[in-house]
Design an enzyme around this catalytic site. Structure first.
Site, PDB file in Angstrom:
ATOM      1  N   ASN A   9       0.876  -1.117  -0.086  1.00  0.00           N
ATOM      2  CA  ASN A   9       0.052  -0.039   0.155  1.00  0.00           C
ATOM      3  C   ASN A   9       1.024   1.253   0.195  1.00  0.00           C
ATOM      4  O   ASN A   9       1.208   1.655   1.021  1.00  0.00           O
ATOM      5  CB  ASN A   9      -0.805  -0.094   1.291  1.00  0.00           C
ATOM      6  N   LYS A  11       0.071   4.304  -0.449  1.00  0.00           N
ATOM      7  CA  LYS A  11      -0.624   5.389   0.083  1.00  0.00           C
ATOM      8  C   LYS A  11      -0.525   6.557  -0.913  1.00  0.00           C
ATOM      9  O   LYS A  11      -0.052   6.425  -2.031  1.00  0.00           O
ATOM     10  CB  LYS A  11      -0.532   5.653   1.472  1.00  0.00           C
ATOM     11  N   HIS A  97      -9.920   1.209   4.106  1.00  0.00           N
ATOM     12  CA  HIS A  97      -8.613   1.562   4.996  1.00  0.00           C
ATOM     13  C   HIS A  97      -8.856   2.320   6.249  1.00  0.00           C
ATOM     14  O   HIS A  97      -9.659   3.368   6.065  1.00  0.00           O
ATOM     15  CB  HIS A  97      -7.439   2.053   4.115  1.00  0.00           C
ATOM     16  N   GLU A  99      -7.287   4.735   7.462  1.00  0.00           N
ATOM     17  CA  GLU A  99      -7.251   6.024   6.974  1.00  0.00           C
ATOM     18  C   GLU A  99      -8.431   6.671   6.279  1.00  0.00           C
ATOM     19  O   GLU A  99      -8.627   7.891   6.490  1.00  0.00           O
ATOM     20  CB  GLU A  99      -5.765   6.375   6.255  1.00  0.00           C
ATOM     21  N   GLU A 169      -6.259  -5.170  10.173  1.00  0.00           N
ATOM     22  CA  GLU A 169      -5.327  -4.056  10.250  1.00  0.00           C
ATOM     23  C   GLU A 169      -5.497  -3.296  11.641  1.00  0.00           C
ATOM     24  O   GLU A 169      -6.322  -2.405  11.657  1.00  0.00           O
ATOM     25  CB  GLU A 169      -5.240  -3.019   9.170  1.00  0.00           C
ATOM     26  N   GLY A 175       1.802   2.144  11.107  1.00  0.00           N
ATOM     27  CA  GLY A 175       2.588   3.380  10.929  1.00  0.00           C
ATOM     28  C   GLY A 175       2.991   3.595  12.333  1.00  0.00           C
ATOM     29  O   GLY A 175       3.878   4.541  12.330  1.00  0.00           O
ATOM     30  N   SER A 215       2.703  -2.358  10.866  1.00  0.00           N
ATOM     31  CA  SER A 215       4.173  -2.414  10.825  1.00  0.00           C
ATOM     32  C   SER A 215       4.674  -3.976  10.326  1.00  0.00           C
ATOM     33  O   SER A 215       5.592  -4.231  11.130  1.00  0.00           O
ATOM     34  CB  SER A 215       4.369  -1.882  12.179  1.00  0.00           C
TER      35      SER A 215
HETATM   36  C1  PEP Z   1      -1.109   0.044   5.810  1.00  0.00           C
HETATM   37  O1  PEP Z   1      -1.127   1.236   5.508  1.00  0.00           O
HETATM   38  O2  PEP Z   1      -2.118  -0.439   5.555  1.00  0.00           O
HETATM   39  C2  PEP Z   1      -0.239  -0.262   6.892  1.00  0.00           C
HETATM   40  C3  PEP Z   1      -0.124  -1.553   7.528  1.00  0.00           C
HETATM   41  O3  PEP Z   1       0.993   0.498   7.057  1.00  0.00           O
HETATM   42  P1  PEP Z   1       2.328   0.148   7.898  1.00  0.00           P
HETATM   43  O4  PEP Z   1       2.789  -0.981   7.229  1.00  0.00           O
HETATM   44  O5  PEP Z   1       3.257   1.494   7.661  1.00  0.00           O
HETATM   45  O6  PEP Z   1       2.030   0.011   9.410  1.00  0.00           O
END
Ligand code: PEP
Length: 254
Positions: A9, A11, A97, A99, A169, A175, A215
């Protein structure tokens, strides 16, 4: 075995030139993938055609949109419709997601509309669910994600849920550098599979790929993906570094 997936992803990161280079570096590594393994790049809209043409006909790679709008077409300036994505042969779309839910107020009901549209246009959703820290601290995460699935997915008939892709998630792990432990990930993935089995049947639940996101890094992917019910990952930060994402691709269950 159900599909094992390494999904990137990106983003709202990378210029066009940086995106081209990152993709080339990953593809140049020529990672061998088994027929039940796949790598999906969720790239910004303007890069979809470039990414599509870079991966050409290589079946183990695919591109995904990071979002789509909840209406078919019309006066919605700045939005991108599912039909537009279909018309450039995009086969996957990330939906829900955290976000999007947090910054753009996407609700479970709106996501149900997006899921329906994707399926109508033959685009496979990668449906994200997961709880915020306050819910995890109150130990009500199972109820929270159950509601997300009930309100956005469980209206679907069984044939549409077969081979579906879900990404768990936990928001507190996205993040933040804080990863769920393998026990926390496995426990939630098993819970998700069990509610799908309860709503449909256990045979169908076994076909659903449940990815972990939060992460995932080159040094923890193998351990996370080794969990029985973890079928790969949705990766943010680490997917922007070719060497790291290549390691993550190599960490999929064999
Ligand atoms: C994501 O954006 O779906 C995500 C899991 O980000 P990160 O791996 O940076 O935590």
């Amino acid at each position: 075995m159900r599909k094992q997936i390494a999904a990137a992803n990106w983003k709202m990161n990378l210029t066009y030139q940086q995106a081209e280079k990152l993709l080339d570096d990953i593809l140049d590594a020529e990672i061998e993938m088994k027929p039940d393994q796949q790598t999906i790049f969720a790239v910004p809209y303007p890069y979809l055609i470039m990414a599509k043409s870079d991966i050409e006909e290589q079946k183990q790679y695919a591109v995904a949109a990071q979002n789509c709008y909840s209406k078919k077409s019309g006066a919605y300036t700045g939005e991108v419709s599912i039909e537009m994505l279909r018309s450039i042969n995009v086969n996957y779309c990330v939906l829900g997601h955290s976000e999007r839910r947090e910054y753009f107020a996407e609700s479970n009901t709106m996501l149900a509309d997006k899921v329906n549209l994707c399926l109508e246009f033959n685009i496979e959703p990668i449906f994200c669910c997961g709880e915020p820290l306050s819910i995890r601290e109150a130990s009500t995460q199972n109820d929270f994600v159950t509601r997300q699935l009930e309100e956005s997915l469980f209206h679907l008939p069984a044939e549409k849920m077969k081979n579906f892709i879900i990404a768990y998630e936990p928001i507190w792990a996205i993040g933040t550098g804080k990863t769920a432990t393998t026990e926390q990930a496995q426990e939630m993935h098993a819970h998700l599979r069990s509610i799908i089995a309860r709503q449909y049947n256990s045979e169908l639940a076994e076909t659903v790929s449940i990815l972990y996101g939060g992460s995932v890094k080159a040094n923890n992917a193998k351990e996370l993906f080794s969990c029985k019910d973890v079928d790969g990952g949705l990766v943010g930060g680490a997917s922007l570094v070719a060497a790291d994402f290549i390691e993550i691709m190599k960490s999929l269950k064999q």
